[in-house]
Each structure stands twice: as C-alpha cells, then as structure tokens.
Design a protein around this motif. Structure first.
Motif, PDB file in Angstrom:
ATOM      1  N   ALA A  59       0.835  -1.290  -0.115  1.00 47.48           N
ATOM      2  CA  ALA A  59      -0.069   0.011  -0.166  1.00 47.48           C
ATOM      3  C   ALA A  59       0.895   1.205  -0.143  1.00 47.48           C
ATOM      4  CB  ALA A  59      -0.876  -0.073   1.188  1.00 47.48           C
ATOM      5  N   GLY A  60       0.201   2.282  -0.512  1.00 47.92           N
ATOM      6  CA  GLY A  60       1.038   3.705  -0.316  1.00 47.92           C
ATOM      7  C   GLY A  60       1.952   3.807  -1.367  1.00 47.92           C
ATOM      8  N   PHE A  61       2.297   3.113  -2.466  1.00 38.71           N
ATOM      9  CA  PHE A  61       3.257   3.045  -3.467  1.00 38.71           C
ATOM     10  C   PHE A  61       3.203   4.403  -4.451  1.00 38.71           C
ATOM     11  CE2 PHE A  61       5.156   1.666  -8.027  1.00 38.71           C
ATOM     12  CZ  PHE A  61       6.312   1.922  -7.468  1.00 38.71           C
ATOM     13  N   ALA A  62       4.252   5.283  -4.461  1.00 36.91           N
ATOM     14  CA  ALA A  62       4.157   6.671  -5.112  1.00 36.91           C
ATOM     15  C   ALA A  62       5.229   6.798  -6.157  1.00 36.91           C
ATOM     16  CB  ALA A  62       3.926   7.930  -4.087  1.00 36.91           C
ATOM     17  N   PRO A  63       5.191   6.146  -7.083  1.00 34.64           N
ATOM     18  CA  PRO A  63       6.641   6.212  -7.968  1.00 34.64           C
ATOM     19  C   PRO A  63       6.902   7.441  -8.565  1.00 34.64           C
ATOM     20  CG  PRO A  63       4.462   5.151  -9.255  1.00 34.64           C
ATOM     21  CD  PRO A  63       3.961   5.529  -7.678  1.00 34.64           C
ATOM     22  N   ASP A  64       8.134   7.607  -8.713  1.00 36.80           N
ATOM     23  CA  ASP A  64       8.507   9.040  -9.385  1.00 36.80           C
ATOM     24  C   ASP A  64       9.433   8.563 -10.732  1.00 36.80           C
ATOM     25  OD1 ASP A  64      10.870   7.988  -8.233  1.00 36.80           O
ATOM     26  OD2 ASP A  64      11.700   9.518  -7.020  1.00 36.80           O
ATOM     27  N   ALA A  65       9.345   7.455 -11.007  1.00 35.11           N
ATOM     28  CA  ALA A  65      10.027   6.944 -12.235  1.00 35.11           C
ATOM     29  C   ALA A  65       8.997   5.851 -12.992  1.00 35.11           C
ATOM     30  CB  ALA A  65      11.207   6.675 -11.976  1.00 35.11           C
ATOM     31  N   CYS A  66       8.958   6.193 -14.286  1.00 35.66           N
ATOM     32  CA  CYS A  66       8.542   5.048 -15.079  1.00 35.66           C
ATOM     33  C   CYS A  66       9.430   4.931 -16.380  1.00 35.66           C
ATOM     34  CB  CYS A  66       6.957   5.577 -15.592  1.00 35.66           C
ATOM     35  SG  CYS A  66       6.342   4.332 -16.650  1.00 35.66           S
ATOM     36  N   LEU A  67       9.985   3.993 -16.478  1.00 38.98           N
ATOM     37  CA  LEU A  67      10.972   3.412 -17.449  1.00 38.98           C
ATOM     38  C   LEU A  67      10.077   2.523 -18.521  1.00 38.98           C
ATOM     39  CD1 LEU A  67      12.902   3.476 -14.892  1.00 38.98           C
ATOM     40  CD2 LEU A  67      14.286   1.729 -16.317  1.00 38.98           C
ATOM     41  N   ILE A  68      10.106   3.218 -19.710  1.00 36.10           N
ATOM     42  CA  ILE A  68       9.159   2.479 -20.813  1.00 36.10           C
ATOM     43  C   ILE A  68      10.277   1.767 -21.644  1.00 36.10           C
ATOM     44  CG2 ILE A  68       7.663   3.134 -22.592  1.00 36.10           C
ATOM     45  CD1 ILE A  68       7.043   5.931 -21.020  1.00 36.10           C
ATOM     46  N   ASN A  69      10.214   0.417 -21.812  1.00 36.98           N
ATOM     47  CA  ASN A  69      10.989  -0.355 -22.661  1.00 36.98           C
ATOM     48  C   ASN A  69      10.084  -0.746 -23.961  1.00 36.98           C
ATOM     49  OD1 ASN A  69      13.269  -0.556 -20.898  1.00 36.98           O
ATOM     50  ND2 ASN A  69      11.787  -1.898 -19.503  1.00 36.98           N
ATOM     51  N   ARG A  70      10.807  -0.768 -25.007  1.00 37.32           N
ATOM     52  CA  ARG A  70      10.089  -1.031 -26.054  1.00 37.32           C
ATOM     53  C   ARG A  70      10.951  -2.353 -26.863  1.00 37.32           C
ATOM     54  NH1 ARG A  70      10.506   2.424 -31.389  1.00 37.32           N
ATOM     55  NH2 ARG A  70      12.312   1.360 -31.590  1.00 37.32           N
ATOM     56  N   TYR A  71      10.287  -3.688 -26.743  1.00 38.94           N
ATOM     57  CA  TYR A  71      10.935  -4.619 -27.447  1.00 38.94           C
ATOM     58  C   TYR A  71      10.416  -4.950 -28.696  1.00 38.94           C
ATOM     59  CZ  TYR A  71      12.185  -5.803 -22.541  1.00 38.94           C
ATOM     60  OH  TYR A  71      12.384  -5.837 -21.271  1.00 38.94           O
ATOM     61  N   GLN A  72      11.116  -4.863 -29.782  1.00 31.85           N
ATOM     62  CA  GLN A  72      10.756  -5.438 -31.149  1.00 31.85           C
ATOM     63  C   GLN A  72      11.416  -6.867 -31.388  1.00 31.85           C
ATOM     64  OE1 GLN A  72      12.553  -1.888 -33.116  1.00 31.85           O
ATOM     65  NE2 GLN A  72      10.222  -1.276 -33.694  1.00 31.85           N
TER      66      GLN A  72
END
Ligand code: SIN
Ligand code: FE2
Length: 216
Positions: free
Chosen positions: A113-126
């Motif tokens: 509970a209470g997760f507050a992310p400050d980063a979102c890595l976005i990965n693209r797999y071809q």
C-alpha cells in the motif's frame, strides 16, 4: 427466487498469482485501462522518443524512454537517474495520472500500500530484443516495490533469486499482465527472453513494458 449474478464468472478478479515471497503476477490487471495507457504512451513518446541507450556492456536491444520526475539513463560510463532527457535537454514528460493510478492499485493489490512512483521506465521490445538477467538496484530506497506492466506481444519473463546463479522460473507475460516485486524479492534477478515475432491487435509488432519505481 434470487439470482446469483456472479455465479457464472470463472475466476475471482483480480487474479493474484504468487511467484516468490514478495512477488506477485496480476494477470490482466491493466486490461481495463488499456485505451488510456496507450493514448498517454503516445503523448510521452511524441515528446521523448524511444532510443537505444548504451551501457558499459554495449548497446541495448531494447529501446527506452521515461516519464516522471526521474528518468533512468545510461551511457558507456554507467547508469543513473536524471530529471532531464539527455536527448532533448528538457525534463522527462510528467507521469500521466492513469499511469500513477494503475501502479498504485497494482502495488496495493500485491500487498504494498502507498506506492508513489517517481519514475516510469518505458521499454520497447521489437522481435529479437531481450533483457539480460539483472537486479533493479539504482534506486535510493529498496523499501518500495517495482511494478512492471506488459502491453502488446507476449514475452517470456525470467524471475530468479537474490543471486545471479539462482535458478530462474519462466512466466509468459501477456498484454495487460502486471508483475509486482518488493520486500524480500525486491532485489531478485530478472530478465526477458528474446521477443518472438508476432502482430498484436492493438500494439502491432512490439511489446511495451512500463516499469514503475520510487527512484529518489
Ligand atoms: C526490466 O526489467 O526493466 C524490464 C522487464 C520487462 O520488460 O518485463
Ligand atoms: Fe529490471
């Protein structure tokens, strides 16, 4: 007469599949949010396009970008979190509220509970892209979990133990699946096998992975 409206539903939702102590696979959890996620993703990648980063070990087969106040960046000298996209010189795009909400709800469903992310890595797999076995350990605080969302083509996710040499289990991750790991599993080794070719109805010939973290 009473009618049980739910009697015909095959499974309880959300589905929660423990994969290790502190790690849970939530199958289909992101499904209801897919349209919002895909629209927000397009806005992010218009501002901060996917790029193949270099690492001390060579160039990544996965293309990456970020949103949130901290973005994961890598070059030949090493990895770090940085608030600025080195390609544009501008801050990373803000984390959309649909992303924050999904990450918070998935973490809570997994017991964090209470997760507050400050980063979102976005990965693209071809097709053919992979991610070798690694730990997520560039964050300041290992008290927060990792929330990892899969969209598009299915992939084989490898999840091991706290030592690189520990045996890995293989899980097929499909569009909408979320894996959450924290607590005793926070530093578990994990990776992704080379992506098989295919054509996903919404996402085409690719898999997108969103990884939410508390980096700072
Ligand atoms: C990662 O470990 O950063 C990505 C995992 C995934 O693509 O599922
Ligand atoms: Fe990772």
């Amino acid at each position: 007469m009473t009618i049980d409206l739910f009697a015909s539903l095959p499974d309880a939702w959300p589905s929660r599949e423990p994969i290790a102590e502190g790690a849970v696979l939530l199958r289909g959890f992101a499904g209801p949010a897919e349209a919002e996620l895909i629209a927000a993703l397009r806005e992010i990648t218009d501002q901060a396009p996917f790029r193949h980063m270099s690492t001390p070990g060579g160039q990544m087969s996965v293309a990456m970008t970020n949103c949130g106040s901290a973005g994961w960046v890598s070059d030949r000298s090493g990895y770090r979190y940085d608030g600025t996209d080195p390609q544009s010189g501008k801050p990373w795009p803000a984390m959309p509220s649909a992303f924050q909400k999904l990450a918070r709800e998935a973490a809570a469903t997994a017991g964090f509970a209470g997760f507050a992310p400050d980063a979102c890595l976005i990965n693209r797999y071809q097709p053919g892209a992979r991610m070798s076995l690694h730990q997520d350990r560039d964050e300041n605080d290992f008290g927060a979990p990792i929330v990892s969302v899969s969209l598009g083509l299915p992939a084989t996710f490898l999840f091991g133990g706290l030592k690189r040499s520990d045996k890995t289990q293989r899980y097929r991750l499909e569009h909408g699946d979320i894996v959450v790991w924290g607590g005793p599993a926070r530093l578990a080794f994990h990776g992704v096998a080379p992506l098989a070719d295919g054509d996903h109805a919404l996402m085409g010939r690719q898999r997108i992975n969103l990884t939410f973290r508390k980096a700072r």
